[in-house]
Enzyme design. Structure first.
Site, short mmCIF file in Angstrom:
data_model
loop_
_atom_site.label_atom_id
_atom_site.label_comp_id
_atom_site.label_asym_id
_atom_site.label_seq_id
_atom_site.Cartn_x
_atom_site.Cartn_y
_atom_site.Cartn_z
N CYS A 79 0.92 -1.36 0.27
CA CYS A 79 0.03 -0.02 0.15
C CYS A 79 0.90 1.19 -0.21
CB CYS A 79 -0.93 0.09 1.36
SG CYS A 79 -2.40 1.12 1.03
N HIS A 187 -3.80 -4.88 -0.20
CA HIS A 187 -3.46 -5.36 1.19
C HIS A 187 -3.39 -6.95 1.25
CE1 HIS A 187 -3.21 -1.82 3.37
NE2 HIS A 187 -4.03 -1.19 2.75
N GLU A 189 -2.44 -9.05 3.47
CA GLU A 189 -2.87 -9.54 4.67
C GLU A 189 -4.45 -9.46 4.99
OE1 GLU A 189 -2.42 -5.03 5.19
OE2 GLU A 189 -1.54 -6.70 4.13
#
Length: 213
Positions: A79, A187, A189
């Site tokens: 990001c 992202h 994650e």
């Protein structure tokens, strides 16, 4: 062990939770010695480019990152971390790290989505990431997989550094870099199984690179 860069401008804890979930050893750290001893670095980020660069340089971590990249340490930017790996960001008119050539641009809200409606800025939600060249990060990940995005600015590197693209009002670069030096606008994650697989692929590359030394 993967070092998650701690510079007060990242989403370190969510990255750590994801790595812990898939059994990848990691540490959130700003210690240059611990970063140097790691097998690879994850460079996360949220917020604004200007603030992120201020925090990074105040801690001296801009120099640490560049030294580790020059030494061949694998790096994954996420990001804002992805954005400030480039030369410049329109956000806050910020001169950024210059690890990879290119600039970061603001989405034009006059752009239209596939239905003809104006896009929303920031871009928030799930979108497909389409590989444009073979990349170790995407091993075992279907080409129609979607990843989670939250951003108002997008990376714009030279074409030779573009690894994958995403369509949001326009086709933009969502993954850039080269072997062992990668940056993703989304992202991983927060992207479910495809994102966790990408993180596993990054760690596998890091271990292989460390064993080869």
């Amino acid at each position: 062990m993967l070092a998650i860069l701690d510079y007060k401008a990242g989403n370190q804890t969510s990255v750590r939770r994801a790595l812990n979930h898939i059994g990848i050893p990691n540490a959130i750290t700003a210690d240059p010695a611990e970063i140097a001893a790691s097998e690879g670095i994850i460079f996360p980020g949220v917020g604004a480019a200007g603030q992120a660069m201020d925090e990074l340089t105040a801690a001296g971590l801009d120099v640490v990152l560049k030294q580790q990249v020059e030494a061949g340490k694998p790096l994954l930017g996420i990001c804002v971390g992805c954005q400030i790996m480039l030369d410049y960001s329109q956000e806050n008119d910020t001169r950024t790290l210059g690890i990879i050539p290119g600039e970061c641009h603001l989405f034009n809200p006059a752009l239209e989505d596939e239905s003809g409606a104006p896009i929303r800025v920031p871009h928030m939600g799930w979108n497909r990431v389409t590989p444009r060249k073979t990349c170790e990060l995407f091993k075992g990940i279907s080409d129609d997989s979607e990843f989670y995005f939250v951003h108002s600015y997008f990376p714009n590197p030279p074409e030779e550094y573009t690894i994958a693209t995403t369509l949001y009002g326009k086709e933009f670069c969502s993954v850039h870099g080269g072997p062992g030096l990668w940056a993703v606008q989304f992202h991983p994650e927060k992207s479910g199984r495809p994102g966790l697989k990408l993180l596993q692929n990054f760690y596998a590359y890091c271990k292989e690179a460390a064993n080869a030394q």
